[in-house]
Write a protein that holds these residues in place. Structure first.
Motif, short mmCIF file in Angstrom:
data_model
loop_
_atom_site.label_atom_id
_atom_site.label_comp_id
_atom_site.label_asym_id
_atom_site.label_seq_id
_atom_site.Cartn_x
_atom_site.Cartn_y
_atom_site.Cartn_z
N ILE A 1 12.27 18.67 21.46
CA ILE A 1 11.15 18.48 20.59
C ILE A 1 11.24 17.79 19.36
CG2 ILE A 1 9.86 20.52 19.13
CD1 ILE A 1 10.57 22.38 21.14
N ILE A 2 12.79 17.49 19.05
CA ILE A 2 13.08 16.73 17.85
C ILE A 2 12.35 15.52 17.87
CG2 ILE A 2 14.90 15.57 16.60
CD1 ILE A 2 16.73 18.12 17.47
N ASN A 3 12.12 14.67 19.02
CA ASN A 3 11.52 13.41 19.19
C ASN A 3 10.18 13.80 18.54
OD1 ASN A 3 13.75 12.55 20.55
ND2 ASN A 3 13.01 13.24 22.40
N ASP A 4 9.36 14.70 18.88
CA ASP A 4 7.99 14.95 18.15
C ASP A 4 8.43 14.95 16.65
OD1 ASP A 4 7.16 14.79 20.78
OD2 ASP A 4 7.09 17.25 20.95
N VAL A 5 9.34 15.54 16.25
CA VAL A 5 9.56 15.73 14.74
C VAL A 5 9.73 14.41 14.16
CG1 VAL A 5 10.67 16.95 12.88
CG2 VAL A 5 10.23 18.05 14.96
N MET A 6 10.48 13.35 15.09
CA MET A 6 10.84 11.98 14.35
C MET A 6 9.35 11.19 14.46
SD MET A 6 14.29 11.84 16.41
CE MET A 6 14.65 9.78 16.09
N GLU A 7 8.62 11.48 15.48
CA GLU A 7 7.44 10.68 15.47
C GLU A 7 6.62 11.24 14.18
OE1 GLU A 7 3.92 9.82 18.60
OE2 GLU A 7 5.23 11.20 19.16
N MET A 8 6.33 12.32 13.84
CA MET A 8 5.59 12.95 12.88
C MET A 8 6.05 12.22 11.34
SD MET A 8 4.41 16.81 13.65
CE MET A 8 6.04 17.51 14.02
N LYS A 9 7.34 12.46 11.27
CA LYS A 9 8.13 11.81 10.01
C LYS A 9 8.13 10.48 9.93
CE LYS A 9 8.93 15.60 7.84
NZ LYS A 9 8.88 15.63 6.43
N ASN A 10 7.61 9.65 11.09
CA ASN A 10 7.79 8.15 11.19
C ASN A 10 9.31 7.41 10.96
OD1 ASN A 10 6.77 5.51 11.69
ND2 ASN A 10 6.32 5.31 9.49
N CYS A 11 10.29 8.28 11.77
CA CYS A 11 11.60 7.95 11.83
C CYS A 11 11.82 7.29 13.25
CB CYS A 11 12.55 8.92 11.45
SG CYS A 11 12.16 9.82 9.70
#
Length: 292
Positions: A82-92
């Motif tokens: 799920i961290i991949n989705d968090v990274m996508e939302m944070k544009n990282c």
């Protein structure tokens, strides 16, 4: 007044035969410094359950990485993808995730999104900046020099780790929060199958020296990374490499506990043998002891 304006206009004009440089040409050097080509953004956050010491260490790491971003504590430890989705939302496109286990062990995940790879480390020998109180100092937001031990080039797995550390910890040129100064150095050394991290300030102590830097003063923090495994994807995928020398902290604590139990058991056995020896060799009371 009219004569002064005319003289100012004549002074501002270029000489005859030469073309006045355009605005883009006059600001060419400044635009090169502002170019933001290598767009690296690193998400630094942790799971629930980290100790105050781990939280301070994470704050030190964020201060050293001006291209980092924050996020709230992560709950789903069993679903790290799920961290991949968090990274996508944070544009990282990079991530450093601290995973706490049992309130004692700290694991560090480093990952590239979305294609990977990702590495899991065990953080050992951790010392924060506030603990050591070293004399070194650097400008907040400045770019570091990354120094790697020559042993990183000897095996393909350590070459991969070197490239991953370079992309995640290296501050990109032209980032809005990165200052165009280089005044400290991240050093990575390989010893005992672990990666040892040191942060030094670049100092010129001798003003008569011809070299720009002649002294290294340590800033902190200090920590050691014990690699566990390298995965092909971001927080998942096939195992590319697994450390055969890695021993989990649970096994280490179990072995120490077993050694303590063996010591106590040996003392009890020795006491039993001593009591049996006394019973076998019991002489009894001497009659002459009560004569006088």
């Amino acid at each position: 007044m009219a004569g002064e304006k005319a003289s100012k206009k004549k002074a501002g004009k270029p000489p005859k035969g030469k073309k006045r440089p355009s605005k883009a040409e006059r600001q060419g050097d400044r635009r090169d410094l502002r170019k933001y080509v290598n767009k690296q953004r690193t998400l630094v956050f942790a799971s629930r359950g980290i100790t105050h010491r781990d939280r301070h260490f994470m704050g030190d790491l964020r201060d050293l990485l001006p291209h980092s971003k924050k996020d709230v504590k992560f709950d789903a430890k069993s679903k790290l993808y799920i961290i991949n989705d968090v990274m996508e939302m944070k544009n990282c496109n990079n991530c450093i995730f601290f995973e706490a286990r049992k309130g004692k062990d700290l694991y560090m995940w480093m990952s590239r999104a979305p294609g990977g790879p990702s590495v899991k480390f065990l953080v050992e020998n951790l010392h924060t900046m506030s603990e050591m109180k070293l004399t070194g100092n650097c400008l907040k937001g400045s770019r570091p020099i990354l120094f790697f031990d020559s042993a990183f080039d000897e095996s393909p797995n350590y070459r991969l780790l070197k490239e991953l550390l370079t992309q995640i910890l290296g501050s990109p040129k032209g980032h809005p929060k990165v200052k165009p100064f280089v005044d400290h150095q991240f050093s990575f050394f390989l010893a005992d199958n672990r990666i040892w991290f040191r942060n030094y300030q670049l100092v010129k102590s001798d003003p008569n020296s011809k070299e720009a830097v002649d002294t290294l003063v340590e800033i902190g923090p200090r920590f050691c990374l014990n690699p566990i495994r390298i995965l092909a994807g971001s927080f998942g995928g096939n195992v590319l490499w697994s450390n055969p020398d890695y021993v989990s902290p649970n096994r280490t604590r179990a072995a120490m506990k077993k050694n303590k139990q063996n010591v106590v058991r040996a003392r009890r056995d020795q006491l039993k043998k001593r009591n049996k020896h006394k019973q076998r060799n019991f002489v009894g009371e001497d009659e002459l002891d009560v004569v006088f």
